[in-house]
Design a protein around this motif. Structure first.
Motif, short mmCIF file in Angstrom:
data_model
loop_
_atom_site.label_atom_id
_atom_site.label_comp_id
_atom_site.label_asym_id
_atom_site.label_seq_id
_atom_site.Cartn_x
_atom_site.Cartn_y
_atom_site.Cartn_z
N LEU A 73 0.82 -1.06 0.05
CA LEU A 73 -0.23 0.13 -0.02
C LEU A 73 0.99 1.22 -0.09
O LEU A 73 0.54 2.24 -0.70
N ARG A 74 1.99 1.20 0.74
CA ARG A 74 2.86 2.46 0.53
C ARG A 74 3.42 2.47 -0.78
O ARG A 74 3.61 3.72 -1.11
N ARG A 75 3.83 1.45 -1.29
CA ARG A 75 4.41 1.45 -2.54
C ARG A 75 3.65 1.93 -3.64
O ARG A 75 3.98 2.87 -4.39
N ILE A 76 2.24 1.75 -3.48
CA ILE A 76 1.23 2.25 -4.63
C ILE A 76 0.73 3.57 -4.22
O ILE A 76 0.64 4.43 -5.42
N THR A 77 0.79 3.98 -3.08
CA THR A 77 0.11 5.26 -2.82
C THR A 77 1.04 6.27 -2.24
O THR A 77 0.92 7.63 -2.25
N GLY A 78 2.40 5.90 -1.70
CA GLY A 78 3.22 6.69 -0.97
C GLY A 78 2.67 7.11 0.32
O GLY A 78 3.43 7.78 0.95
N ARG A 79 1.61 6.41 0.77
CA ARG A 79 1.37 6.62 2.32
C ARG A 79 1.30 5.50 3.30
O ARG A 79 1.11 4.24 2.61
#
Length: 214
Positions: A112-118
């Motif tokens: 999820l961090r990789r996809i959204t940066g969050r």
């Protein structure tokens, strides 16, 4: 004598508590949550229904599905929704080894961090299957475990009206469990939001295990 009675009544009357940062017309907040996505067929219509209803919700996505549909994860974030961790493969976590438990949560965080940066801050164990070890591992990875106060059981494919009835039974601070992946759940969105607002409740975010103002 009448004046004294009125004065005493005025002193004794205490207005219901309203959150200091409540929006106009909102006496409290309810968190709408959607598990198990994203889905190619349902996520975009669900997001469109929420936007049309001027509602924000929390999406607890599964890591494998997020990896398969990164565009839908990004669309969810762009729509102003909150993203939560729902493990990598949706297992019963209390049956997992410590290493399996750690990997299920961490892999989803990374994806999820990789996809959204969050970096997600909320975690929901699949099936609500949790114990002290699961909760501790979530905390270790910087996540607050989130369960629910109202289960709509929409995964059993009830009529839209039944989903609406369940969801609108929520009270201030409550968290409503629903799922991405069902047309009746999508159809329920405007009626759920309307029903809650009729009770002075507005869709909110999750903090400290309860719904608060966005």
């Amino acid at each position: 004598m009448l004046l004294r009675t009125l004065l005493v009544s005025a002193v004794l009357f205490v207005a219901p508590a309203v959150p200091a940062n409540a929006a106009p017309g909102c006496s409290g907040y309810v968190a709408l949550t959607y598990d198990d996505g994203p889905y190619a067929q349902f996520t975009r219509p669900l997001l469109a229904a929420l936007r049309s209803a001027r509602a924000r919700a929390t999406f607890f996505d599964i890591g494998t599905r997020a990896k398969e549909h990164p565009d839908l994860v990004r669309a969810t974030a762009r729509a102003g929704m909150w993203l939560g961790n729902h493990t990598w493969s949706h297992p019963f976590l209390t049956r997992a080894t410590p290493d399996e438990l750690s990997k299920e949560i961490a892999s989803t965080q990374d994806e999820l961090r990789r996809i959204t940066g969050r970096v997600p801050t909320l975690f929901r164990p699949p099936y609500g299957d949790t114990n002290a070890a699961v909760a501790a591992e979530a905390r270790r990875q910087g996540l607050d475990q989130v369960l629910w106060t109202v289960d709509t059981r929409d995964w059993t494919s009830p009529p839209t009206e039944e989903i609406v009835r369940s969801a609108t039974s929520a009270t201030a601070g409550g968290i409503v469990l629903m799922h991405d992946g069902y047309q009746n759940t999508v159809d329920a969105v405007p009626l759920v939001v309307q029903g809650l607002r009729a009770k002075g409740l507005c869709p909110g975010r999750i903090s400290g295990g309860r719904a608060v103002a966005p």
